[in-house]
Design a protein around this motif. Structure first.
Motif, mmCIF file in Angstrom:
data_model
loop_
_atom_site.group_PDB
_atom_site.id
_atom_site.type_symbol
_atom_site.label_atom_id
_atom_site.label_comp_id
_atom_site.label_asym_id
_atom_site.label_seq_id
_atom_site.Cartn_x
_atom_site.Cartn_y
_atom_site.Cartn_z
ATOM 1 N N HIS A 44 0.803 -1.218 0.000
ATOM 2 C CA HIS A 44 0.000 0.000 0.000
ATOM 3 C C HIS A 44 0.837 1.269 0.000
ATOM 4 O O HIS A 44 0.377 2.310 -0.459
ATOM 5 C CB HIS A 44 -0.954 -0.002 1.199
ATOM 6 N N ASP A 45 2.072 1.182 0.481
ATOM 7 C CA ASP A 45 2.927 2.374 0.537
ATOM 8 C C ASP A 45 3.942 2.349 -0.596
ATOM 9 O O ASP A 45 4.248 1.287 -1.165
ATOM 10 C CB ASP A 45 3.640 2.457 1.892
ATOM 11 N N LEU A 46 4.469 3.505 -0.911
ATOM 12 C CA LEU A 46 5.381 3.632 -2.046
ATOM 13 C C LEU A 46 6.723 2.964 -1.790
ATOM 14 O O LEU A 46 7.251 2.271 -2.667
ATOM 15 C CB LEU A 46 5.585 5.112 -2.373
ATOM 16 N N ASN A 74 -0.291 0.943 -5.598
ATOM 17 C CA ASN A 74 -1.598 1.392 -5.133
ATOM 18 C C ASN A 74 -2.107 2.566 -5.987
ATOM 19 O O ASN A 74 -1.508 3.643 -5.981
ATOM 20 C CB ASN A 74 -1.465 1.824 -3.671
ATOM 21 N N LEU A 77 -2.421 6.205 -4.526
ATOM 22 C CA LEU A 77 -1.294 7.122 -4.328
ATOM 23 C C LEU A 77 -1.534 8.375 -5.168
ATOM 24 O O LEU A 77 -2.249 8.336 -6.182
ATOM 25 C CB LEU A 77 0.015 6.453 -4.749
ATOM 26 N N VAL A 81 2.907 10.754 -8.154
ATOM 27 C CA VAL A 81 3.714 9.699 -7.537
ATOM 28 C C VAL A 81 3.473 8.369 -8.260
ATOM 29 O O VAL A 81 4.413 7.634 -8.581
ATOM 30 C CB VAL A 81 3.374 9.572 -6.040
ATOM 31 N N TYR A 82 2.208 8.073 -8.504
ATOM 32 C CA TYR A 82 1.853 6.838 -9.192
ATOM 33 C C TYR A 82 2.498 6.794 -10.578
ATOM 34 O O TYR A 82 3.165 5.812 -10.941
ATOM 35 C CB TYR A 82 0.335 6.723 -9.308
ATOM 36 N N HIS A 105 -6.261 -3.405 -3.301
ATOM 37 C CA HIS A 105 -6.168 -1.950 -3.198
ATOM 38 C C HIS A 105 -7.535 -1.276 -3.104
ATOM 39 O O HIS A 105 -7.614 -0.042 -3.098
ATOM 40 C CB HIS A 105 -5.396 -1.386 -4.402
#
Length: 245
Positions: A44-46, A74, A77, A81-82, A105
């Motif tokens: 779930h986190d980058l 995810n 995000l 960032v995604y 997700h």
């Protein structure tokens, strides 16, 4: 030759080379697998998913041609960032596609965050694989009809064909959209035979979801009553076409 388009690699597994990497290679040797496309287990986190992407990228460099990556981050995000991480996977590691994991997700394919996956894939010219099944509304195969119609040139692969519980929707979706394809993991042999005759075997592709499933999934393809030509499409032809291998 067999191309495995759906193998998950978890955090502990990524760095346990004595087990997972050797196991994957062993399956290549035993079953004649030429290439496996590997994706991270869901994060779930980058930072965590970047580390998994990098580990898979290193695997593909260590065994060129035998392993490729699929980005799986995810969609919730931030947009920039995604997109930056997906582009990094393609440019630095040569990944073959993007995964949208609707279940893990909690993202509907037709939602705002779901649609950004398909929009970015369309820009980059890579296919999207979407988790279907597991009995939750986000993962219904029919949810893909709208986005498949909005991106008619984008190949979209339905992982698991609805996992039996939603198999009926797989048929509805594939009938509605010719750019929908399917990875056959957790799918009954009788469904695979029926659908291959109805839609063409060139819309289905072999996958395992885990190395331990390789023999079972292969036996299903070889024993469900398909012609050799249809088996060839499922075992390697469709993946070569969709993932440009």
């Amino acid at each position: 030759m067999i191309i495995d388009v759906h193998a998950h690699m978890g955090w502990d597994q990524v760095f346990d080379e004595d087990f997972t990497f050797e196991e994957l290679l062993e399956k290549h040797d035993i079953y004649g697998i030429a290439t496996t496309i590997v994706q991270p287990a869901t994060c779930h986190d980058l930072d965590t998913v970047r580390a998994q992407h990098d580990a898979i990228g290193e695997l593909s460099k260590r065994y060129p041609g035998q392993f490729l990556g699929m980005a799986n981050l995810n969609p919730h995000l931030p947009d920039k960032v995604y997109e930056a991480e997906v582009r990094r996977c393609m440019e630095e590691h040569g990944f073959a596609g993007i995964k949208a994991h609707t279940f893990a997700h909690a993202v509907h394919s037709g939602s705002r965050d779901g649609r950004k996956v398909f929009g970015l894939a369309s820009k980059l010219g890579v296919p999207v694989m979407v988790h279907t099944g597991a009995g939750i509304p986000f993962a219904n195969p029919a949810n893909l009809i709208g986005v498949a119609q909005d991106y008619p040139e984008l190949p979209i692969v339905m992982a698991h064909c609805g996992m039996m519980i939603m198999a009926g929707e797989t048929e509805i979706a594939m009938k509605a959209c010719s750019n929908l394809y399917a990875d056959i993991t957790w799918t009954a042999g009788f469904n695979l035979r029926h659908w291959s005759h109805q839609f063409g075997a060139d819309r289905f592709m072999f996958g395992t979801d885990h190395a331990d499933n390789t023999g079972t999934e292969l036996a299903k393809v070889r024993s469900c009553g398909l012609s050799q030509e249809d088996q060839d499409w499922i075992l390697h032809g469709t993946a070569k076409k969709i993932y440009k291998l």
